[in-house]
Design an enzyme around this catalytic site. Structure first.
Site, mmCIF file in Angstrom:
data_model
loop_
_atom_site.group_PDB
_atom_site.id
_atom_site.type_symbol
_atom_site.label_atom_id
_atom_site.label_comp_id
_atom_site.label_asym_id
_atom_site.label_seq_id
_atom_site.Cartn_x
_atom_site.Cartn_y
_atom_site.Cartn_z
ATOM 1 N N ASP A 25 46.276 51.566 45.955
ATOM 2 C CA ASP A 25 47.456 52.409 45.847
ATOM 3 C C ASP A 25 47.908 52.777 47.251
ATOM 4 O OD1 ASP A 25 47.380 52.275 43.120
ATOM 5 O OD2 ASP A 25 46.350 54.194 42.848
ATOM 6 N N ASP A 84 45.409 48.878 34.092
ATOM 7 C CA ASP A 84 44.116 48.570 34.692
ATOM 8 C C ASP A 84 43.030 48.386 33.632
ATOM 9 O OD1 ASP A 84 44.301 51.188 33.946
ATOM 10 O OD2 ASP A 84 43.771 52.051 35.883
ATOM 11 N N ASP A 123 58.714 48.597 45.184
ATOM 12 C CA ASP A 123 59.394 48.423 43.908
ATOM 13 C C ASP A 123 60.650 49.268 43.790
ATOM 14 O OD1 ASP A 123 58.859 46.567 41.923
ATOM 15 O OD2 ASP A 123 58.249 48.089 40.471
#
EC number: 2.4.1.12
Length: 978
Positions: free
Chosen positions: A460, A676, A294
């Site tokens: 992650d 989440d 990103d």
């Protein structure tokens, strides 16, 4: 079919049909599992007399009817049973929502869509002609299908089981919870009816705080009422889906890895995560790894190039010798005897060579990182001389690069490797990109276009695969024909490396992962914690579970809905049920209805559903829309493979999500930094359930922020996300009540996840009260009678008993429980407090406050980062509380020494509460001092200043001490004879 609304048997795919009374046949009246009469008869003949889904016994009247027919009745054996393995759990099921009329004949329709529909029609006609020609010929069953007719007994055994906590552990635990509730009621009756007039303000403050603490305890305790354990059977999974001599039938899995800044998230750690995914113990053609960059960093891209090359050596080495873990950095750093159980004589030689290759690989990666520390003025340039498209991380086009997989790159032994895909979504000024949630949604669309696996596993960048069979563990649940149909995700616990044994700041979060999550698994499932989670893709698309729409009760009624607690058969729906049905429809994102055409294949469905309804939901991509209709995943046959990358670039455009349901009802939900919790909550509201999987070897491991400042900022971010959800329309206090799909204990758990930051306000007040009592000589509790003393003693015993019994059934150590209790106070008086104020500022004034972190000291020894002290505003409130409580203890003892023997008795209660605060804040004090007692001067100055101001104001105002009448003092003075 569209008009009649007849449901379809989930076993064979045929219509359910009617019973002898002319009404729709219902096999199980408890869960309304759709099963036709033929399949039901076959199940009874095979000796299975309980429901496939809920396990409830079938109605005795139905069993009698089957037994009367006798074993010779051929009508009891369905002719379509041979197709049973093809149905499986991958069949597409979509919850009932409002139907939109087909717009295929619209003159202004998309020509590409119309051409695709025509091609589907042609395929369908050819298919029908083929079937017509083949009909007169007797069907010959192939040998492999004959084998499936009589599969092994192991293939029919459940892939996972639930075994509850033993009664001798769980019954006392529940009894103590009820006993503690009763004692709390008596305690508050005593506290409210016995005010302390001499310190009324202190007493009132303490009672309000205690009531809130009791409310928080109820929210936290009752979702743990029915904890369960689970066990999975990987060998049974292989026996069912990986038969010898046949291609593997295991479902595909798309791995998502997210990273933003390679200078903050080391590329070597991300590379180890990717390598552990590529080497996972799973069919290579069913594994794809998508890395979301990103930050559009060229460093991340170049590191992936090197990683893909090193994977050609690392992956075959891991699979040849069954290496664990399969992240090279963590494998080579293990302090174990690597020769144990390794019988191959070549292992030592190959291991040394592999370690040498890995060290060379690390040198190349570290050289790239060192070079990237300073960005050139003209920006980064690729090897061919062209500028890197992501030089401006906030304004760049979408980028996709496919490594390995179908590109022809194989490992050094010539075997195929899993696909590795680099993705950087488009960023443009003026668009809202929604941070991690937006990046994950972009990966959902890219993966649907390129591979379209039915399951998604997100990690992650610092969480590597520690157990190579972790995916198989999840598939034991998701691919179970009975259990997996209604499961939206399988959550694994988080485990961490690099934390010292004492775990000073409760970084491991053992109490949450081993106690709270087990309790939720016994209700509707654990909450989604952001990583280490395997999703059912259709749940991410906003659909409800297949079990939610109930069967039609009569010929006149169409399909209706079942809630979490199915009710018995009713003659008709009352107005209240009609209203609830309408509310349930609001909880589903899709605006089209497919439940009544489940027996159609994907081509027929595509012709019956309008393009416009899909585009309003999923966006303007016909390839992506078609992929949502694929039952078992895979790229649609009608798509030209040469245009897939172009289509993938299109779906990650920054304007693709505009005027769609992405982030609202589909994918990861926007509106909170803790996307989440919000995403999992939406799935549970639709009626899905989740599963908690705890294999003996931890599935994934990650790196935790272990120093005090980083830990507090992590807690601050979580708490701020909870406050944002509290002020949003998705607040569990009011969202989703109309559907009746969220169980009330599950709702209590979600309410607890959003209101816990507000506990900081009564907590900081309660931690201040002991110091005030010591400085003023007043106390919040009056002189206790014998009955009151027994009540207080009973309360303390119930608190201790609850903790002990919780440790007994969960297996958590008392040290972990104590660390969790300590950090609850530390985080509550610092990070949670700031999160509440930041949430109010953001909601009322739109002000987004950031609390910066600056390193002040470091130590190079083992766990040196643990002793690093960083200046942050979050350190001030707990430091102030420590100072005033220590000052209060000193002042209290000094006052007792001056007043004599009578003052020591009342002092005990005050000092006890003050020491309670100091002991809970002790890890904070230890972390604040660091190893060499180097505390940032600014922290000490601010804390002393605040404590001094508080003391001066207290002496001036002194609101909790009753005022003395001045005239009475004057009269007393006059009466004294000097």
């Amino acid at each position: 079919m569209m008009e009649s609304g007849a449901p379809v048997c989930h076993t064979c795919g045929e219509q359910v049909g009617d019973d002898a009374n002319g009404e729709l046949f219902v096999a199980c009246h408890e869960c309304n599992y759709p099963m036709c009469k033929s399949c039901f008869d076959y199940e009874i003949k095979e000796g299975r007399k309980v429901c496939l889904r809920c396990g409830s016994p079938y109605d005795e009247n139905l069993l009698d009817d089957v037994e009367k027919k006798g074993p010779g009745d051929e009508s009891t054996t369905p002719s379509h049973l041979n197709n049973y393995p093809d149905v499986g759990i991958h069949a597409r099921h979509i919850s009932s929502v409002s139907t939109v009329d087909s717009e295929m004949n619209d003159e202004f329709g998309n020509p590409i869509w119309k051409n695709r529909v025509e091609s589907w029609k042609d395929k369908k006609n050819k298919k029908k002609k083929t079937n017509t020609k083949a009909e007169p010929e007797p069907a010959q069953v192939p040998p492999e299908q004959q084998m499936e007719e009589n599969p092994s007994a192991e293939a029919f055994e459940p892939l996972s089981i639930v075994y509850p906590i033993p009664r001798n552990k769980l019954t006392p635990y529940r009894a103590v919870i009820i006993m503690r509730l009763v004692i709390l009621g008596l305690f508050f009756h005593y506290r409210i009816t016995n005010p302390v007039d001499s310190a009324f303000g202190l007493w009132l403050t303490s009672v309000i705080c205690e009531i809130w603490f009791a409310f928080s305890w109820v929210l936290d305790q009752f979702p743990k009422w029915n904890p369960v354990n689970r066990e999975t059977y990987i060998d049974r999974l292989s026996a069912r889906y990986e038969r010898e001599g046949e291609p593997s039938q295991l479902a595909g899995v798309d791995f998502f890895v997210s990273t933003v800044d390679p200078l903050k998230e080391p590329p070597l750690i991300t590379a180890n995560t990717v390598l552990s995914i590529l080497a996972v113990d799973y069919p290579v053609d069913q594994v794809s790894c998508y890395v979301s960059d990103d930050g559009a960093a060229m460093l991340t891209f170049e590191c992936l190039v090197e990683t893909a090359e090193f994977a050609r050596k690392w992956v075959p080495f891991c699979k040849k010798y069954s290496i664990e873990p399969r992240a090279p950095e963590f494998y080579f750093s293990q302090k174990i005897d690597y020769l144990k159980d390794k019988v191959q004589p070549s292992f030592v030689k190959e291991r040394r060579a592999m370690k040498r290759d890995y060290e060379e690989y690390k040198v190349r990666v570290n050289a790239m990182v060192a070079k990237a520390q300073k960005t050139p003025e003209e920006g980064w340039t690729m090897q061919d001389g062209t500028p890197w498209p992501g030089n401006n991380s906030r304004d760049h086009p979408g980028m996709i690069q496919v490594f390995l997989g179908n590109t022809g790159a194989r490992d050094i032994e010539g075997n195929e490797l899993p696909r590795l895909v680099y993705v950087s979504r488009e960023k443009r000024p003026g668009y809202q990109h929604h941070k991690k949630a937006g990046a994950e949604n972009a990966l959902v669309r890219v993966s649907a276009v390129l591979t379209n696996a039915p399951y998604i596993l997100n990690l992650d960048c610092d969480h590597y695969v520690n157990n190579s069979k972790a995916v198989r563990e999840a598939m034991c649940i998701l691919m179970d024909p009975q259990l997996g149909r209604d499961v939206c995700y399988v959550q694994f616990p988080q485990r961490f490396d690099g934390i010292d044994k004492s775990d000073r700041y409760a970084n491991r979060n053992v109490v949450f992962f081993d106690v709270n999550m087990k309790g939720l698994d016994g209700i509707q499932g654990p909450v989604y914690v952001g990583t280490g989670c395997v999703f059912n893709r259709q749940a991410l698309y906003g659909y409800g579970p297949p079990s939610m729409p109930s069967l039609r009760k009569s010929k006149e009624s169409s399909s209706c809905f079942s809630c979490c607690c199915p009710s018995k058969k009713k003659p008709a729906q009352d107005p209240a049920e009609v209203y609830r049905d309408a509310k349930r429809e609001d909880l589903n994102a899709a605006i089209f209805n497919l439940t009544e055409i489940d027996n159609y294949d994907e081509h027929e469905r595509s012709m019956l559903i309008s393009q416009l309804s899909f585009e309003k939901t999923f966006g303007l991509s016909s390839v992506f829309i078609e992929s949502t209709l694929m039952e078992t995943g895979g790229v649609p046959e009608s798509v030209n493979s040469s245009t897939l990358i172009k289509e993938a670039i299109h779906v990650i455009g920054c304007g693709y999500e505009e005027k769609t349901e992405w982030g609202k009802e589909i994918g990861w939900i926007y509106g909170s930094v803790t996307e989440d919790i919000l995403s999992g909550f939406k799935m549970h509201c639709r009626g899905w359930r989740s599963i908690y999987c705890m294999p003996l070897r931890p599935a994934f491991k990650g790196s935790a922020p272990i120093n005090l400042s980083d830990r507090l900022h992590q807690v601050l971010r979580w708490a701020l996300g909870s406050v944002e959800i509290f002020f949003s329309r998705h607040c569990p206090l009011w969202y989703g009540f109309g559907g009746g799909r969220l169980k009330w204990l599950q709702r209590l758990a979600y309410i607890n996840t959003i209101v816990y930051p507000f506990t900081s306000l009564p907590l900081i007040a309660y931690c201040t009260i002991p110091a005030v009592c010591l400085l003023t000589g007043k106390f919040i509790i009056p002189t206790l009678s014998n009955l009151a003393s027994m009540l207080f003693l009973g309360l303390f015993i119930s608190i201790i008993s609850t903790a002990v019994l919780e440790l007994r059934w969960s297996g958590v150590s008392i040290e972990d429980l104590w660390r969790n209790e300590q950090f609850w106070v530390i985080g509550g008086v610092s990070a949670h407090l700031f999160a509440v104020f930041q949430g109010f500022l953001k909601m009322l004034a739109g002000i987004d406050t950031n609390f910066t972190v600056t390193a002040k000291a470091a130590d190079d020894a083992e766990f040196g980062e643990l002793y690093m002290v960083k200046w942050t505003t979050l350190l001030i409130p707990p430091t102030t509380l420590l100072i005033i409580n220590i000052v209060g203890v000193v002042a209290g003892f000094s006052d007792a020494l001056n007043k004599g023997y009578e003052a020591w008795g009342p002092l005990f209660g005050k000092v006890f509460f003050a020491f309670w605060v100091i002991l809970h804040l002790y890890p904070f004090l230890k972390g604040l001092m660091g190893r060499q007692n180097r505390t940032p001067t600014i922290v000490v100055l601010w804390s002393v200043l605040l404590a001094s101001v508080f003391s001066l104001v207290w002496v001036k105002i002194n609101p909790f001490i009753s005022k003395v009448d001045s005239t009475l003092v004057a009269e007393t003075c006059i009466s004294i004879d000097c």
